[in-house]
Design an enzyme around this catalytic site. Sequence first.
Site, PDB file in Angstrom:
ATOM      1  N   ARG A 172       0.933  -1.137  -0.084  1.00  0.00           N
ATOM      2  CA  ARG A 172      -0.069   0.028  -0.059  1.00  0.00           C
ATOM      3  C   ARG A 172       0.793   1.243  -0.102  1.00  0.00           C
ATOM      4  NH1 ARG A 172      -3.614  -1.023   4.287  1.00  0.00           N
ATOM      5  NH2 ARG A 172      -4.998  -2.176   3.001  1.00  0.00           N
ATOM      6  N   ASP A 228       4.456  -4.608   6.539  1.00  0.00           N
ATOM      7  CA  ASP A 228       3.290  -4.770   7.268  1.00  0.00           C
ATOM      8  C   ASP A 228       3.029  -6.429   7.198  1.00  0.00           C
ATOM      9  OD1 ASP A 228       0.000  -5.438   7.347  1.00  0.00           O
ATOM     10  OD2 ASP A 228       0.072  -3.459   7.137  1.00  0.00           O
TER      11      ASP A 228
END
EC number: 3.6.1.15
Length: 175
Positions: free
Chosen positions: A23, A103
């Site tokens: 992202r 992440d």
Amino acid sequence: MNFPVVGSNIEVQSYKHNGTLHRVWEETIILKGTSQEIIGGNDRILVHESDGRSWRTREPAICYFSANHWFNVIGMIRDDGMYYYCNLGTPFTYDEEALKYIDYDLDIKVFPDMTFKLLDEDEFRMHKRQMNYPPEIEVIMKKAVDELISWVGQQKGPFEPGFIEYWYERFLHYR
């Protein structure tokens, strides 16, 4: 380690364990930038997902990144109170391109009354198998979840009363 200059506008990139881009948040204004922590602010910015989708954030947010903790915290300023979205992942790195971290799927959502919910445990287990997370990642994530929950309970760091409001006031000077 380099760190961004206060007032500069940077991109934030999250990756997955296998190195793929996950992202990208297009614009975050740096409010504090040191080798130990970065605090930034943004409002209704464009976010790009790895699957090609894009969306805009809905509210102003203050982002807290640490070089020493396996999580980052986004304080979202909403009409009905302060919400926090906490990403479990590596401490940040910064280069001239962007602030970056890996992440690790787990997230904690904290509500205005400081209750919280651990999210995406199934996604963590699935990616652990698919991307062959080493055993120490699970140990680190458990410790990071416990530490983050402790911070929420103690109202420490970005959860301290007035923290988000203070940095939001600073953010407004750069808009």
